[in-house]
Design a protein around this motif. Structure first.
Motif, mmCIF file in Angstrom:
data_model
loop_
_atom_site.group_PDB
_atom_site.id
_atom_site.type_symbol
_atom_site.label_atom_id
_atom_site.label_comp_id
_atom_site.label_asym_id
_atom_site.label_seq_id
_atom_site.Cartn_x
_atom_site.Cartn_y
_atom_site.Cartn_z
ATOM 1 N N UNK A 4 -58.244 -38.104 -15.514
ATOM 2 C CA UNK A 4 -58.504 -36.668 -15.664
ATOM 3 C C UNK A 4 -59.987 -36.360 -15.485
ATOM 4 N N UNK B 252 -62.142 -34.066 -12.681
ATOM 5 C CA UNK B 252 -63.211 -33.099 -12.979
ATOM 6 C C UNK B 252 -64.438 -33.369 -12.112
ATOM 7 N N UNK C 12 -66.273 -31.073 -9.184
ATOM 8 C CA UNK C 12 -67.695 -30.690 -9.235
ATOM 9 C C UNK C 12 -68.388 -31.050 -7.923
ATOM 10 N N UNK D 168 -54.427 -26.808 -16.457
ATOM 11 C CA UNK D 168 -55.350 -27.935 -16.311
ATOM 12 C C UNK D 168 -55.522 -28.235 -14.825
ATOM 13 N N UNK D 169 -56.757 -28.535 -14.436
ATOM 14 C CA UNK D 169 -57.038 -28.956 -13.061
ATOM 15 C C UNK D 169 -56.453 -28.005 -12.025
ATOM 16 N N UNK E 230 -53.980 -29.922 -27.581
ATOM 17 C CA UNK E 230 -53.940 -29.666 -29.022
ATOM 18 C C UNK E 230 -53.885 -28.157 -29.283
ATOM 19 N N UNK F 180 -56.117 -26.101 -30.029
ATOM 20 C CA UNK F 180 -57.220 -25.341 -29.447
ATOM 21 C C UNK F 180 -57.159 -25.274 -27.923
ATOM 22 N N UNK F 181 -56.095 -25.855 -27.345
ATOM 23 C CA UNK F 181 -56.007 -25.864 -25.882
ATOM 24 C C UNK F 181 -56.853 -26.945 -25.240
ATOM 25 N N UNK F 182 -57.316 -27.912 -26.037
ATOM 26 C CA UNK F 182 -58.060 -29.038 -25.466
ATOM 27 C C UNK F 182 -57.073 -30.083 -24.970
ATOM 28 N N UNK F 183 -57.383 -30.642 -23.807
ATOM 29 C CA UNK F 183 -56.542 -31.691 -23.265
ATOM 30 C C UNK F 183 -56.610 -32.920 -24.182
ATOM 31 N N UNK G 135 -65.833 -24.134 -26.512
ATOM 32 C CA UNK G 135 -65.794 -25.531 -26.078
ATOM 33 C C UNK G 135 -64.466 -25.854 -25.389
ATOM 34 N N UNK G 136 -64.557 -26.650 -24.314
ATOM 35 C CA UNK G 136 -63.347 -27.028 -23.580
ATOM 36 C C UNK G 136 -63.484 -28.459 -23.082
ATOM 37 N N UNK G 137 -62.395 -29.182 -23.140
ATOM 38 C CA UNK G 137 -62.408 -30.614 -22.827
ATOM 39 C C UNK G 137 -62.646 -30.914 -21.350
ATOM 40 N N UNK G 138 -62.350 -29.966 -20.455
ATOM 41 C CA UNK G 138 -62.446 -30.239 -19.025
ATOM 42 C C UNK G 138 -63.228 -29.148 -18.306
ATOM 43 N N UNK G 139 -64.537 -29.055 -18.610
ATOM 44 C CA UNK G 139 -65.346 -27.946 -18.073
ATOM 45 C C UNK G 139 -65.766 -28.200 -16.629
ATOM 46 N N UNK H 54 -69.159 -26.998 -15.127
ATOM 47 C CA UNK H 54 -70.416 -27.252 -15.822
ATOM 48 C C UNK H 54 -71.037 -28.588 -15.442
ATOM 49 N N UNK I 114 -71.991 -30.054 -20.408
ATOM 50 C CA UNK I 114 -70.900 -30.989 -20.730
ATOM 51 C C UNK I 114 -71.182 -31.771 -21.998
ATOM 52 N N UNK J 227 -68.865 -31.398 -25.205
ATOM 53 C CA UNK J 227 -68.049 -32.562 -25.533
ATOM 54 C C UNK J 227 -68.112 -32.847 -27.038
ATOM 55 N N UNK K 269 -66.032 -30.218 -28.835
ATOM 56 C CA UNK K 269 -64.593 -30.458 -28.676
ATOM 57 C C UNK K 269 -64.149 -31.551 -29.637
ATOM 58 N N UNK K 270 -64.932 -32.630 -29.681
ATOM 59 C CA UNK K 270 -64.563 -33.747 -30.556
ATOM 60 C C UNK K 270 -64.591 -33.353 -32.021
ATOM 61 N N UNK L 31 -63.536 -30.579 -33.083
ATOM 62 C CA UNK L 31 -62.386 -29.718 -33.342
ATOM 63 C C UNK L 31 -62.714 -28.236 -33.428
ATOM 64 N N UNK L 32 -63.821 -27.838 -32.797
ATOM 65 C CA UNK L 32 -64.223 -26.431 -32.833
ATOM 66 C C UNK L 32 -63.210 -25.581 -32.059
#
Lengths: 458, 261
Positions: free
Chosen positions: A186, A190, A194, A298-299, A308, A310-313, B53-57, B60, B65, B69, B72-73, B75-76
């Motif tokens: 993943x 990304x 970029x 995603x992607x 999760x 929060x929408x984090x992968x 915050x986002x896991x796959x920016x 950026x 990043x 990162x 994200x870790x 838990x925000x």
């Protein structure tokens, strides 16, 4: 949906393209384009060039020639009766994409996209890779067609798949280990995006699976559908009937879409995708996106994904680098939601058991990715066999499994799993026959001895 | 009606460009990130882009990043973002949320719009959402009177400049260079060309420029042709390098004098 029986009235010479996606790349609610505006022009150009190319007789001739003379298509169909004895007595046919040049189905797609790159006048290709198969295929096509090539690969995967890193470098590609995020596929995607947004003037992104923004899911499907088109004709010719089920592993899902597409209109044929269950879906350590995920973005596309609150992968886990991806192609999400395909999870242990079994019973070392499909065939075979369902009359059920790649790249992983190759005390994982008993039926001569004793008696 | 358009118009009435500062919620912690946003306002920022915050920016560069990162870790999530929105509004700047699409979709588009409006937010910037895919957000932002900012790029065709600008309210974000976020030695003339093309496509909409501005001199350069100057990575670097709210305040002062030059 035109055919309700597994015995069709007549063979379709050119199976129809599915009625999806729509003109803007949507498979129902899935797919689309969720990318920065800066990439829209490139995606529009790519879509337009692809739509013109795919019906251009000159392209079709060149693509056919490459598939025949370079890849080695058509790939054969191999029946595996000794393996099938462990699968409830069904019959199993393997579609041998492992025998393609570069060792997997990935070459089908990259030859098409490399021709497209030349057609749009770009001189550089980039790619992401997980197991390294798509990276190797892209590096191969770039070498063949004189394109410069950069491959992004998660640092974790460069360790798991060191052989493929060396292959890509031998082929002249630059391999960039990605150290952000989970350092797997993943994050490689990304980084590739970029790179693309920065260098889009000169660079085409050769996407490796049926995911990403439109037109990639439809285009990669079109390049991979040769698997199912060939297999459908081969099964019909050999058996005079269609298979009862078609099985394939699903990470991003390109080999599965490749073999499913020709069978989608055949209502009587079950389509079964096998996702990577890792340590088990209920442990949370898995990559079973449809089985254990939910719809999101995603992607570049909307599809099922592991996320999760929060929408984090969520980082995925699988012994197989090629399936270790928290997303999945939007067409799979669609086929799932309309009920045309079913998706099941296969754990690392089940996959490795099937891996070892195919090696020993049939002399074929599969990719660990493909071993997930083999494990799915074992469990589906047992279900069908025990119910006596699926077959017709006296005939046992017939399963078609996509053997999407060969396992050379996985020998080290398998050695570690089974405790081979080194002399440390390691408990072997499930699947290895530690006593090295000759496989049942493998030796008919009573005087034959197990391999490790041969030296003493010879 | 538009909080962003009003603030940018007020800056224009002072014969200057607006200063728009990006900071992500949750780096180095939620509280400290909010303190940094307030410091940016005190130093002279008109608008704060509050980063989710986002896991796959994917848009950026390495600086943002790295900060995101960590958030994200930790838990925000959106609750922390809404807290930052209220704090920025209380400090006297216009808060606008900057989010990749999935965190908003996961939270619920309608719920996000309602909660953002209630917290005093002006609207949202959505870097990976194009108007073509934004039906739900267009409806929800309309319903709650929120601004919506989409991006245009040097590669956008004139037709896309028109359709994207037509979907915007507040301002349109001109991504000045083809690439990801990060400071650059020069801003380049691509930005000025893009702003001119965008103005031709949408004469009544403010055009703000982002990607690459890091100091007062560059801000002054951009302020000549744009309605607003957006600065992100340079602010985040102040936090990454441990200079905290003081560093952010100092940078804001430098940039604020740049947009007035």
């Amino acid at each position: 949906m035109t055919t309700s029986s597994v015995r069709p009235s007549g063979e379709r010479l050119l199976p129809a393209r599915p009625g999806w996606p729509d003109a803007t790349g949507h498979f129902g609610i899935f797919g689309g384009r969720f990318v920065p505006e800066a990439l829209i022009a490139a995606l529009d150009d790519l879509t337009e060039a692809y739509e013109a190319m795919r019906v251009d007789p000159a392209f079709l001739t060149e693509f056919d020639r490459l598939q025949r003379d370079y890849t080695g298509r058509p790939s054969p169909l191999t029946e595996v009766p000794k393996f099938a004895e462990h699968a409830g007595g069904v019959r199993i046919l393997l579609k041998r994409e492992d025998l393609n040049h570069t060792g997997s189905h990935k070459i089908n797609n990259v030859l098409g996209q490399a021709l497209l790159t030349k057609r749009i006048g770009k001189s550089r290709v980039i790619a992401e890779t997980g197991a390294g198969q798509h990276g190797v295929a892209t590096a191969t096509a770039a070498a063949l067609m004189g394109l410069s090539c950069t491959v992004y690969m998660g640092e974790e995967d460069t360790r798991r798949q060191a052989l493929n890193v060396a292959r890509m470098r031998l082929l002249g590609a630059e391999v960039i280990p990605v150290t952000t995020g989970s350092r797997t596929l993943k994050d490689a995607i990304n980084e590739a995006f970029r790179d693309w947004v920065t260098n889009v003037e000169t660079t085409n992104y050769v996407f490796g699976t049926v995911a990403g923004p439109h037109p990639f899911p439809a285009m990669v499907r079109d390049f991979q559908r040769v698997i199912g088109d060939e297999a459908r004709a081969q099964v019909l010719e050999r058996e005079g009937r269609l298979p009862d089920a078609v099985l394939a592993c699903v990470g991003g899902g390109s080999n599965a879409i490749g073999i499913f597409t020709a069978f989608v209109p055949d209502d009587g044929v079950r389509l079964v995708g096998l996702e990577a269950g890792g340590d088990g879906v209920d442990t949370g350590r898995h990559a079973a996106t449809i089985t254990g995920g939910s719809p999101g973005v995603l992607h570049g596309a909307r599809s099922y994904l592991l996320q999760d609150d929060n929408g984090q992968t969520i980082e995925s886990h699988s012994i197989s680098a090629g399936l270790d991806y928290p997303g999945v192609g939007p067409e799979h999400s669609y086929l799932h939601d309309i009920g045309r395909a079913e998706y099941r999870a296969v754990t690392d242990a089940e996959a490795m058991e099937a891996f070892a079994l195919l090696c020993r019973t049939e002399g074929i070392i599969p990719a660990i990715e493909s071993a997930h499909a083999l494990a799915g065939a074992i469990s589906l075979g047992k279900e069908l066999g025990s119910r006596g369902a699926g077959g017709r009359g006296d005939e046992p059920p017939l399963l078609l499994v996509n053997l999407s790649g060969r396992g050379d790249k996985d020998v080290e992983t398998a050695s570690r799993w089974f405790g081979l190759g080194d002399h440390q005390e390691v408990d072997p994982g499930p699947g290895l026959d530690t006593d090295q008993n000759p496989t049942e039926g493998a030796v008919s001569n009573d005087e034959a001895v197990a391999g490790q004793d041969a030296g003493e008696t010879a | 009606m538009s909080a962003l358009a009003n603030r940018i118009a007020a800056a224009r009435a002072e014969d200057r460009a607006a200063l728009i500062a990006y900071l992500p919620v949750g780096y180095p912690s939620v509280e400290d990130s909010i303190a940094a946003m307030v410091a940016a306002v005190e130093g002279g920022a008109d608008v704060i882009e509050i980063g989710v915050p986002y896991s796959d920016p994917g848009m950026d560069g390495p600086v943002i990043q790295q900060a995101v990162d960590a958030a994200v870790r930790a838990g925000v999530g959106m609750r922390d973002v809404l807290k930052a929105v209220t704090a920025v509004a209380d400090a006297g700047a216009v808060p606008v949320v900057m989010s990749y699409w999935n965190p908003i979709e996961r939270y619920g588009v309608e719920r996000f719009a309602a909660d953002l409006a209630a917290a005093g937010g002006a609207g949202a910037i959505t870097p990976d959402l194009i108007p073509d895919e934004a039906a739900d957000w267009l409806a929800a932002s309309e319903e709650h009177g929120l601004d919506r900012v989409f991006l245009v790029a040097p590669s956008s065709t004139d037709a896309r400049l028109r359709s994207t600008a037509a979907a915007c309210r507040g301002f349109v974000y001109a991504a000045s260079t083809m690439g990801v976020t990060g400071t650059r030695a020069t801003v380049g003339d691509a930005a000025e060309k893009l702003v001119a093309r965008t103005r031709a496509a949408a004469p009544d909409l403010a055009v703000c420029v982002g990607l690459g501005v890091s100091n007062g001199d560059q801000a002054a350069e951009v302020a000549v042709f744009a309605d607003g100057v957006i600065v992100g990575s340079a602010y985040v670097r102040e936090l990454l390098e441990g200079r905290g709210p003081e560093g952010v305040r100092t940078l804001s002062k430098d940039l604020a004098s740049g947009v007035r030059a």
